[in-house]
Design a protein around this motif. Sequence first.
Motif, PDB file in Angstrom:
ATOM      1  N   ILE A   1       0.836  -1.203   0.000  1.00 25.09           N
ATOM      2  CA  ILE A   1       0.000   0.000   0.000  1.00 25.09           C
ATOM      3  C   ILE A   1       0.870   1.252   0.000  1.00 25.09           C
ATOM      4  N   LEU A   2       1.918   1.279   0.827  1.00 23.68           N
ATOM      5  CA  LEU A   2       2.816   2.432   0.875  1.00 23.68           C
ATOM      6  C   LEU A   2       3.568   2.617  -0.433  1.00 23.68           C
ATOM      7  N   SER A   3       3.644   1.545  -1.226  1.00 18.34           N
ATOM      8  CA  SER A   3       4.324   1.605  -2.517  1.00 18.34           C
ATOM      9  C   SER A   3       3.369   1.890  -3.670  1.00 18.34           C
ATOM     10  N   GLY A   4       2.105   2.158  -3.342  1.00 19.57           N
ATOM     11  CA  GLY A   4       1.140   2.512  -4.379  1.00 19.57           C
ATOM     12  C   GLY A   4       0.421   1.335  -5.001  1.00 19.57           C
ATOM     13  N   ILE A   5       0.430   0.198  -4.317  1.00 16.77           N
ATOM     14  CA  ILE A   5      -0.228  -1.009  -4.836  1.00 16.77           C
ATOM     15  C   ILE A   5      -1.386  -1.354  -3.919  1.00 16.77           C
ATOM     16  N   GLY A   6      -2.612  -1.295  -4.429  1.00 18.56           N
ATOM     17  CA  GLY A   6      -3.752  -1.615  -3.589  1.00 18.56           C
ATOM     18  C   GLY A   6      -5.029  -0.969  -4.084  1.00 18.56           C
TER      19      GLY A   6
ATOM     20  N   ASP B   1      -3.693  -0.730  -9.450  1.00 18.51           N
ATOM     21  CA  ASP B   1      -5.033  -0.873  -8.877  1.00 18.51           C
ATOM     22  C   ASP B   1      -5.252  -2.346  -8.539  1.00 18.51           C
ATOM     23  N   LEU B   2      -5.161  -2.659  -7.253  1.00 22.20           N
ATOM     24  CA  LEU B   2      -5.252  -4.057  -6.811  1.00 22.20           C
ATOM     25  C   LEU B   2      -6.057  -4.094  -5.516  1.00 22.20           C
ATOM     26  N   PRO B   3      -7.386  -4.117  -5.612  1.00 22.31           N
ATOM     27  CA  PRO B   3      -8.239  -3.970  -4.427  1.00 22.31           C
ATOM     28  C   PRO B   3      -8.140  -5.095  -3.419  1.00 22.31           C
ATOM     29  N   GLY B   4      -7.564  -6.229  -3.796  1.00 24.17           N
ATOM     30  CA  GLY B   4      -7.479  -7.351  -2.860  1.00 24.17           C
ATOM     31  C   GLY B   4      -6.398  -7.208  -1.806  1.00 24.17           C
ATOM     32  N   VAL B   5      -5.482  -6.246  -1.962  1.00 27.10           N
ATOM     33  CA  VAL B   5      -4.394  -6.082  -0.997  1.00 27.10           C
ATOM     34  C   VAL B   5      -4.971  -5.746   0.377  1.00 27.10           C
ATOM     35  N   GLY B   6      -4.661  -6.569   1.353  1.00 27.53           N
ATOM     36  CA  GLY B   6      -5.110  -6.341   2.718  1.00 27.53           C
ATOM     37  C   GLY B   6      -6.489  -6.872   3.042  1.00 27.53           C
ATOM     38  N   GLU B   7      -7.212  -7.354   2.035  1.00 25.47           N
ATOM     39  CA  GLU B   7      -8.550  -7.893   2.278  1.00 25.47           C
ATOM     40  C   GLU B   7      -8.478  -9.395   2.506  1.00 25.47           C
ATOM     41  N   ASN B   8      -9.649  -9.984   2.792  1.00 24.30           N
ATOM     42  CA  ASN B   8      -9.758 -11.442   2.863  1.00 24.30           C
ATOM     43  C   ASN B   8      -9.043 -12.045   4.062  1.00 24.30           C
ATOM     44  N   LEU B   9      -8.745 -11.222   5.097  1.00 19.32           N
ATOM     45  CA  LEU B   9      -8.119 -11.763   6.304  1.00 19.32           C
ATOM     46  C   LEU B   9      -9.055 -12.764   6.949  1.00 19.32           C
ATOM     47  N   ARG B  10      -8.533 -13.943   7.250  1.00 25.49           N
ATOM     48  CA  ARG B  10      -9.394 -14.961   7.838  1.00 25.49           C
ATOM     49  C   ARG B  10      -8.594 -15.905   8.709  1.00 25.49           C
TER      50      ARG B  10
ATOM     51  N   SER C   1     -16.355 -15.645   8.867  1.00 26.08           N
ATOM     52  CA  SER C   1     -16.030 -14.228   9.054  1.00 26.08           C
ATOM     53  C   SER C   1     -14.770 -13.860   8.276  1.00 26.08           C
ATOM     54  N   ARG C   2     -14.739 -12.633   7.777  1.00 23.35           N
ATOM     55  CA  ARG C   2     -13.583 -12.121   7.045  1.00 23.35           C
ATOM     56  C   ARG C   2     -13.221 -10.732   7.562  1.00 23.35           C
ATOM     57  N   GLY C   3     -11.934 -10.411   7.531  1.00 25.54           N
ATOM     58  CA  GLY C   3     -11.480  -9.122   8.006  1.00 25.54           C
ATOM     59  C   GLY C   3     -10.505  -8.484   7.044  1.00 25.54           C
ATOM     60  N   SER C   4      -9.646  -7.584   7.559  1.00 28.93           N
ATOM     61  CA  SER C   4      -8.736  -6.851   6.688  1.00 28.93           C
ATOM     62  C   SER C   4      -7.520  -6.361   7.464  1.00 28.93           C
ATOM     63  N   VAL C   5      -6.478  -6.012   6.714  1.00 29.69           N
ATOM     64  CA  VAL C   5      -5.282  -5.361   7.251  1.00 29.69           C
ATOM     65  C   VAL C   5      -4.972  -4.170   6.353  1.00 29.69           C
ATOM     66  N   HIS C   6      -4.914  -2.976   6.940  1.00 25.60           N
ATOM     67  CA  HIS C   6      -4.594  -1.780   6.167  1.00 25.60           C
ATOM     68  C   HIS C   6      -3.674  -0.874   6.975  1.00 25.60           C
ATOM     69  N   ILE C   7      -3.127   0.138   6.325  1.00 26.02           N
ATOM     70  CA  ILE C   7      -2.277   1.088   7.032  1.00 26.02           C
ATOM     71  C   ILE C   7      -3.145   2.079   7.807  1.00 26.02           C
ATOM     72  N   ARG C   8      -2.583   2.622   8.880  1.00 27.11           N
ATOM     73  CA  ARG C   8      -3.263   3.669   9.645  1.00 27.11           C
ATOM     74  C   ARG C   8      -2.915   5.050   9.097  1.00 27.11           C
ATOM     75  N   SER C   9      -1.715   5.150   8.552  1.00 25.56           N
ATOM     76  CA  SER C   9      -1.254   6.427   8.020  1.00 25.56           C
ATOM     77  C   SER C   9      -0.135   6.133   7.023  1.00 25.56           C
ATOM     78  N   SER C  10       0.434   7.184   6.475  1.00 30.51           N
ATOM     79  CA  SER C  10       1.542   7.013   5.531  1.00 30.51           C
ATOM     80  C   SER C  10       2.873   6.812   6.247  1.00 30.51           C
ATOM     81  N   ASN C  11       2.858   6.787   7.577  1.00 30.94           N
ATOM     82  CA  ASN C  11       4.067   6.528   8.361  1.00 30.94           C
ATOM     83  C   ASN C  11       4.354   5.032   8.350  1.00 30.94           C
ATOM     84  N   PRO C  12       5.424   4.586   7.714  1.00 30.23           N
ATOM     85  CA  PRO C  12       5.673   3.144   7.581  1.00 30.23           C
ATOM     86  C   PRO C  12       6.011   2.454   8.895  1.00 30.23           C
ATOM     87  N   LEU C  13       6.342   3.228   9.932  1.00 33.12           N
ATOM     88  CA  LEU C  13       6.704   2.628  11.213  1.00 33.12           C
ATOM     89  C   LEU C  13       5.515   2.484  12.145  1.00 33.12           C
ATOM     90  N   GLU C  14       4.348   2.983  11.739  1.00 37.02           N
ATOM     91  CA  GLU C  14       3.160   2.861  12.578  1.00 37.02           C
ATOM     92  C   GLU C  14       2.543   1.473  12.397  1.00 37.02           C
TER      93      GLU C  14
END
Length: 572
Positions: A283-288, A303-312, A456-469
Amino acid sequence: MPIVSSREFLKRPLDYLIVGGGTAGLCLAARLSEDRDTIVGVLEAGEYNPNVSDIDVPGFIGRAVANSAYDWRFLSEDQPHVNGRKMQLPQGKGLGGSSQVNEILFELMHTEIMPSKDEYDAIEELGNKGWNWHSLLEATTRVRDHHILSIRLLRNSFFAEPGFPCCATQPALNKNPICAKLFDALENLRVPRNSEPGGGFTVGSAFVYNTVDPRTATRSSAATGYYAPNAKRANFMVLTGAQATKRRAIGVEFMKDGSSLWAAVTKDVILSAGTSNPCELCILSGIGNPKILERHGVKTLVDLPGVGENLRKCQKDHVMAFTVAEIDASLETVDVLLDVAEAERHAELYKEQKGLLSTLQAPAYVFVPASKLGDAQAWRDTANVQCDAYLASIDNPQLRAGLTRQYEIQKRWFCDENHAQGEVSFYNGHFPVLTIQPKPGKRYMTLNASILHPFSRGSVHIRSSNPLEPPAIDPQYFSNSVDLELLIHTVKLALKLYETEPLTALVKKDGLVFPTKDDLEGDGLKAFVKDTCSTVYHPLGTAAMMLRELGGVVDNTLRVYGTDNLRVVRRH
């Protein structure tokens, strides 16, 4: 070569740069570096941790979890269906990754409890040609034949010399009287023993192998198996304490000792940092998903909407709840270690690779179909309604199509007697449950209840553009209510086992200590599960290997769609 400095790491051109020195990353680095003309670099955000007793001693499993030196200590977002709790989500930090903090279960086909043949074949059904039970069985057989002249059988153990990446032992507890009576009690409940749990059929009870080197009675991890034997290779470089922050077309940016650096590659960048970190880096690299990228000011490159989705949570990772009972005081369980004299005695025994500290204390597992837990057909009908409602809420057609295909497979298996939906595992003592502590002088056994194929399904995404968060991890536990019902009924199976001959002969009268009698009144068990449930810490799915039109992130060569030199690999 041994772990190198930043200067040494950046001095030579890399053919491959692997981000993450865990099980998959170190395995791949070791294999690629077999070619002396190929230069392989590994970036690991943690450190190398050899000779740490909390990691190495089998009887100490769990001690490294929540220690920030070895664990990222991730927490979930507030979980609305689990009373708003933030769930602890450990992930290994350091060379060896989660293999230095996990429960040391050995996972090679035909040696340990693995998913069923149908589950492996479903990988191919989702559009991944060549990924199926037979091809993976052939691959693991080749690995065994390649690394060892033959697997040496020694005291129910096997290991290799030279260079086999993993040692395994069948725990001495396979002769434990509690295990024998547990399996007999299961047979009285018409749950059979499974004599070949790695043979493509998982239903039933079985012992497991563990990744313990029988020569030293220490943990066998990716660090001991893939890094240490190959550390002198001049073309195998590892940089620790280095956290990747962004992928470039020709390399990776990373932080080391407060400085921002970047390493170039001539071939592939390979992300191998668990389930959460590769998604962040993409995501930080512009993929997602462009909507998520735009929200954080990141320009969309792919444009890759599956990045971070489908967490199970799936086979080997599932929500679990604990049950603990007091048993006959003459039985030897880990509870004896609460006594100073006994702890000292077992410390001495461990010097001879003997005693409670030398082996895995969770040797027995039981897998049951939904029909052994309750009304499977009614649960599937309820799940259908809720799955359809969830699918209707997904506005991206690719993600909706992929999840529809997955649900079709899950629903097909749900009422099948050959597919397990619930799991009960045995721990030889009082499992370290935070809400209740063992009493000195008493002996306990724990039966952990889990579900295997949640809807059930979940997700993983960034909180901000700070890569260390830390990432925003939202598993959405129990968002499909059938998952909760399945877990409650798996807990009921565990409780029933305490009352079933011949196991009940070992359990003290009124010996159930967790849950309490009050927890079993009315809807108390549902509240108990929500208040105390945990996870088995093996999330997956956020960079799914599926067709792109199904919301997949990588193809069947593990290359990220829309890129030329970016791949994602992770331990199964």
